[in-house]
Design an enzyme around this catalytic site. Structure first.
Site, short mmCIF file in Angstrom:
data_model
loop_
_atom_site.label_atom_id
_atom_site.label_comp_id
_atom_site.label_asym_id
_atom_site.label_seq_id
_atom_site.Cartn_x
_atom_site.Cartn_y
_atom_site.Cartn_z
CG ASP A 45 48.99 52.89 96.62
OD1 ASP A 45 48.06 52.14 96.99
OD2 ASP A 45 50.06 52.99 97.26
CG HIS A 46 47.88 48.00 94.95
ND1 HIS A 46 46.89 48.88 95.33
CD2 HIS A 46 47.99 47.10 95.96
CE1 HIS A 46 46.43 48.54 96.53
NE2 HIS A 46 47.08 47.47 96.92
N GLY A 47 49.51 49.98 91.13
CA GLY A 47 50.02 49.88 89.78
C GLY A 47 51.43 50.41 89.61
CE1 TYR A 81 52.20 47.41 104.88
CE2 TYR A 81 52.60 49.60 103.99
CZ TYR A 81 51.76 48.52 104.20
OH TYR A 81 50.46 48.56 103.73
CE LYS A 89 47.65 49.98 103.94
NZ LYS A 89 47.84 49.99 102.47
N GLY A 118 44.63 45.09 104.98
CA GLY A 118 44.15 43.72 104.84
C GLY A 118 45.27 42.75 104.52
N GLY A 119 46.36 43.26 103.89
CA GLY A 119 47.48 42.39 103.53
C GLY A 119 47.12 41.48 102.36
N GLY A 167 43.04 47.19 100.18
CA GLY A 167 43.03 47.21 98.73
C GLY A 167 42.70 45.87 98.11
NE ARG A 168 47.75 43.11 98.13
CZ ARG A 168 48.83 42.56 98.67
NH1 ARG A 168 49.50 41.62 98.02
NH2 ARG A 168 49.26 42.95 99.86
#
Length: 285
Positions: free
Chosen positions: A27-29, A148, A179, A206-207, A233-234
Site C-alpha cells: 500500500d506504500h504507493g 504506530y 501490526k 520489518g521497518g 513490505g520493503r
C-alpha cells in the site's frame, strides 16, 4: 476472533500447519508515491506468487489491477481502507478512503487501517477504528490495525508503556489483529505480547530495509515469543532477490521446505488482462 465467517476469512492469511502468517503490504504507493519494487506489474510478478506469502494488503485500485494481470491467487486479500500522502501538511492524519462493503465487492477477505498516533489525533484515530470495526462486524470481516506511535518518548520503558496502552485501546474497540514495529530491544516483544496474543493476532513489521540475516533473526525471535508472524513490505520487495528472503522467512516462520509448490510458484511473466503477456513487461522480465 468470533463468528465462523470471520474465522474462515482469517484462515486464508495463515499457514494451515502452523497457524502463522507472512503478510506483504503493498500500500506504500499512496503514501510515498512510486517506490522501487512496486513500480510496475513486472516487478511485482517476480515475487508475489512465492509460496511463503500467506496474504497481501493493497489499496482498492491496485487490487483491481493486480487481479486483471492474474497476480492475486491462493493468498488472503486484505484491502486497506484509509491513508494520506506524505505530501500532505498532516501525513499522520489518515483519512477513510473506502468502505468494507466496497472491499468485499473487490474480493477482500479482510480489511486494514493504519493509525499513526502523533499526540494530536487520538480522537480521530479511535473514532475511525471504532466505525470500521462496527461496519466489518456486519459482514463477518476481520480487521487488522497497523499501529504506530509517533510521539517522542523518554526511554524504552516509556515507549513500551505507551504502545501497550494503544494496543489495548485497539483491542477494546474490537480489532482482530495488530501490526506493530518491532521494539529496539527484542526481549520487549514478550512484554508487548503478554495478555494480547491469547485473543488477538499480532504481526511485526520489518521497518527500514535491514540485512537478510537481521530480518531472519527478527522473524525467529518474534514467532518464538508468540507472535502470529510478519507483515513485511520493503524488506521483501526492495531486495535484489525477493524470492531468496521470502524463502528464508518462510523457513523461519513456518519451518517450511524451500521448494515452492506447483500451485503457488510465481508466474514467469505478467499476463495482460486478455491472458497474453504485454511485450514491454515481458522484456522487463
Amino acid at each position: 476472533m468470533d463468528g465462523f465467517p470471520k474465522k474462515i476469512r482469517w484462515s486464508r492469511f495463515l499457514d494451515r500447519r502452523t497457524g502463522r502468517g507472512i503478510i506483504v503490504p503493498i500500500d506504500h504507493g499512496l503514501t510515498i508515491g512510486p517506490v522501487e519494487g512496486l513500480d510496475s506489474m513486472a516487478q511485482m510478478a517476480r515475487w508475489i506468487g512465492h509460496p511463503g506469502i500467506t496474504g497481501i494488503i493493497a489499496h482498492k485500485g491496485m487490487v483491481a489491477r493486480l487481479a486483471s494481470y492474474g497476480l492475486i491467487r491462493g493468498v488472503g486479500l486484505m484491502i486497506h481502507l484509509n491513508g494520506m500522502t506524505s505530501l500532505a501538511p498532516h501525513p499522520n492524519h489518515k483519512e477513510r478512503l473506502t468502505s468494507v462493503e466496497a472491499a468485499l465487492r473487490l474480493g477482500a477477505d479482510a480489511v486494514s487501517v493504519q493509525l499513526n498516533f502523533d499526540g494530536t489525533n487520538d480522537a480521530h484515530n479511535l473514532r475511525q477504528l471504532g466505525a470500521v470495526v462496527d461496519e466489518a462486524q456486519q459482514y463477518g470481516v476481520p480487521v487488522l490495525t497497523m499501529l504506530y506511535d509517533k510521539v517522542p518518548c523518554d526511554g524504552d520503558q516509556h515507549r513500551l508503556s505507551r504502545l501497550r496502552h494503544l494496543m489495548r485501546a485497539c483491542v477494546e474497540l474490537g480489532t482482530d489483529a495488530l501490526k506493530l514495529e518491532a521494539p529496539a530491544q527484542i526481549p520487549h516483544v514478550h512484554a508487548l505480547l503478554s495478555g494480547i496474543v491469547e485473543h488477538t493476532s499480532v504481526f511485526f513489521a520489518g521497518g527500514a530495509v535491514r540485512s537478510e540475516d537481521e530480518m531472519t533473526r527478527l522473524a525467529q525471535e518474534v514467532v518464538t515469543r508468540g507472535a502470529t508472524g510478519l507483515c513485511v513490505g520493503r524488506n521483501v520487495f526492495q531486495r535484489e532477490s525477493a524470492a531468496t528472503i521470502l524463502t528464508q522467512l518462510q523457513r523461519a516462520v513456518f519451518g517450511a521446505p524451500e521448494a515452492p509448490s506447483s500451485e503457488r510458484s510465481r508466474p514467469s511473466s505478467v499476463p495482460s488482462s486478455n491472458g497474453k503477456p504485454p511485450h514491454s513487461m515481458e522484456a522487463a522480465e
